[in-house]
Design a protein around this motif. Structure first.
Motif, mmCIF file in Angstrom:
data_model
loop_
_atom_site.group_PDB
_atom_site.id
_atom_site.type_symbol
_atom_site.label_atom_id
_atom_site.label_comp_id
_atom_site.label_asym_id
_atom_site.label_seq_id
_atom_site.Cartn_x
_atom_site.Cartn_y
_atom_site.Cartn_z
ATOM 1 N N TYR A 180 21.275 51.479 35.814
ATOM 2 C CA TYR A 180 21.638 51.074 34.457
ATOM 3 C C TYR A 180 21.045 49.723 34.056
ATOM 4 N N LEU A 181 20.988 48.781 34.979
ATOM 5 C CA LEU A 181 20.519 47.430 34.665
ATOM 6 C C LEU A 181 19.023 47.242 34.902
ATOM 7 N N MET A 182 18.335 48.279 35.359
ATOM 8 C CA MET A 182 16.903 48.162 35.635
ATOM 9 C C MET A 182 16.089 48.492 34.384
ATOM 10 N N PRO A 183 15.101 47.658 34.054
ATOM 11 C CA PRO A 183 14.331 47.882 32.820
ATOM 12 C C PRO A 183 13.485 49.147 32.826
ATOM 13 N N ASN A 184 13.150 49.662 34.014
ATOM 14 C CA ASN A 184 12.319 50.865 34.051
ATOM 15 C C ASN A 184 13.129 52.153 34.048
ATOM 16 N N TYR A 185 14.435 52.043 33.840
ATOM 17 C CA TYR A 185 15.298 53.210 33.678
ATOM 18 C C TYR A 185 15.687 53.328 32.203
ATOM 19 N N PRO A 186 15.737 54.539 31.666
ATOM 20 C CA PRO A 186 16.124 54.727 30.268
ATOM 21 C C PRO A 186 17.644 54.743 30.060
ATOM 22 N N THR A 187 18.396 54.657 31.151
ATOM 23 C CA THR A 187 19.846 54.900 31.120
ATOM 24 C C THR A 187 20.574 54.041 30.096
ATOM 25 N N ASN A 189 19.626 52.789 27.398
ATOM 26 C CA ASN A 189 19.368 53.199 26.018
ATOM 27 C C ASN A 189 20.021 54.542 25.689
ATOM 28 N N GLN A 190 20.377 55.277 26.716
ATOM 29 C CA GLN A 190 20.960 56.595 26.513
ATOM 30 C C GLN A 190 22.484 56.573 26.453
ATOM 31 N N TYR A 191 23.095 55.590 27.136
ATOM 32 C CA TYR A 191 24.551 55.553 27.254
ATOM 33 C C TYR A 191 25.079 54.142 27.035
ATOM 34 N N ASN A 192 26.172 54.034 26.309
ATOM 35 C CA ASN A 192 26.865 52.748 26.282
ATOM 36 C C ASN A 192 27.695 52.655 27.563
#
Length: 371
Positions: A180-187, A189-192
């Protein structure tokens, strides 16, 4: 392998016996009473003890200064000494539980540790570290263990045997730190935060139910700690202080897991789940460190850079000499001194840290595995 086959037969015979007085000695004097036959462990680097050693992974701790205070030296534990489950094993009257990747012979009689550094509830978590064993695969590894055992014993007897064992599960930290906290993951942006906590909890519930369906009955579920206060996060702050944003991020997940513990205990016949509030344990230590014997709470003992958290322990790096006064060992993990404190609180603590009962009470609980 013949030795592995023999170990499973021995394992069966052992599990079918009632909890007994161990022939091993504590300090060379008193016999040790085993409260449960065995403990099975699932989790991440906080409790991994060597399963990543032979993986093509960047998440390894099988080199000095890791294990500097451990009798066997560097084993793959992300600590200078004990992990939390090491202390719990001893308090249960068990020897230290071996890693799945290394266990053989009589080492396996008291359980197996399946935990893997960088692993998460979600399979995709931790991919930056390449090799790791996600929770789903850890469960599959346990099932592989059971397949070999059940073939020699039979499903009913195996269920009775496994039902008396402790199943310790500590997952979720990497789903935040290495997803969740990694910039190369889209997570992100997909979930609050609440949506992500719900996603994790739904998957977690399915996974824990899978363990139940494999015979587990006595569950210890560890929550996520104060991630916003680990040296890696402190190093990213201009002030060097805990990130309230990161700490608040994991609160919905912990709340969900605590509710899940109640729900699963109520809905899965013959099972009992308890929740360890690691967040509160850490909070108590950081709020009043001197009461626990600590004087350094904001940097790693062997890390590099700001707060000892920008780079984790390098091979043959010289760690701090006063390790027992440090809360954090490296950029992400607590020292052995903290692990021992948390293990003891988990074992005999009050309901504010071990809910609705502690591990000692769970171990002594007489459940009916076949209900």
């Amino acid at each position: 392998m013949a030795s592995r086959s023999f170990s499973f037969l021995s394992f069966l015979a052992f599990l079918l016996l009632s909890s007994s007085v161990s022939g091993q000695e504590n300090g060379g004097t008193d016999a040790r009473r085993e409260l449960v036959p065995a403990m099975f462990i699932f989790g991440d680097s906080l409790i991994d003890n060597g399963n990543n050693n032979n993986l093509p992974s960047f998440a390894k701790a099988n080199y000095y200064p890791y294990g500097v205070d451990f009798d066997a030296g560097p084993t793959g534990r992300f600590s200078n000494g004990y992990t939390m489950v090491d202390e719990i094993a001893e308090l249960l009257g068990l020897p230290l539980i071996p890693a799945y990747s290394q266990a053989s012979g009589e080492q396996m009689l008291h359980g197996i540790n399946y935990a893997s550094a960088a692993a998460g509830i979600l399979d995709v978590t931790g991919r930056n570290f390449v090799g790791r064993i996600p929770f789903n695969q850890q469960i599959q590894n346990f099932e592989n263990t059971l397949d070999q055992i059940t073939g020699n014993l039979g499903a009913d007897e195996m269920a009775n045997a496994i039902g008396r064992c402790i199943f310790f599960v500590g997952m979720g930290s990497n789903d935040y730190l290495n997803n969740y906290l990694m910039p190369n993951y889209p997570t992100k942006n997909q979930y609050n935060p609440q949506q992500f906590a719900t996603l994790l909890t739904q998957q977690y519930t399915r996974q824990l139910t899978s363990l139940y369906n494999l015979g587990a009955r006595k569950f210890v579920i560890s929550g996520v700690g104060l991630l916003g206060c680990v040296p890696s996060i402190l190093a990213q702050s201009p002030t060097g202080r805990c990130s309230d944003t990161v700490n608040q991020l994991v609160i919905p997940f912990n709340a969900n897991v605590r509710s899940t513990v109640d729900n699963l205990s109520a809905n899965l016949p013959g099972a009992k789940f308890i929740y360890l509030d690691v967040y509160r344990m850490f909070q108590n230590i950081l709020n009043k460190p001197s009461q626990y014997g600590f004087s350094v709470i904001d940097r790693g003992c062997c890390g590099i850079g700001r707060n000892g958290g920008q780079i984790t322990c390098l091979p043959f790096q010289t760690p701090c000499s006063n390790r027992d006064q440090y809360v954090f060992w490296d950029a992400f993990h607590p020292t052995s001194a903290v692990n021992i404190i948390m293990g003891r609180e988990a074992f005999n603590g009050n309901t504010d840290v071990a809910y609705p009962m502690n591990i000692q009470q769970l171990a002594n609980l007489n459940l009916q595995p076949n209900n």
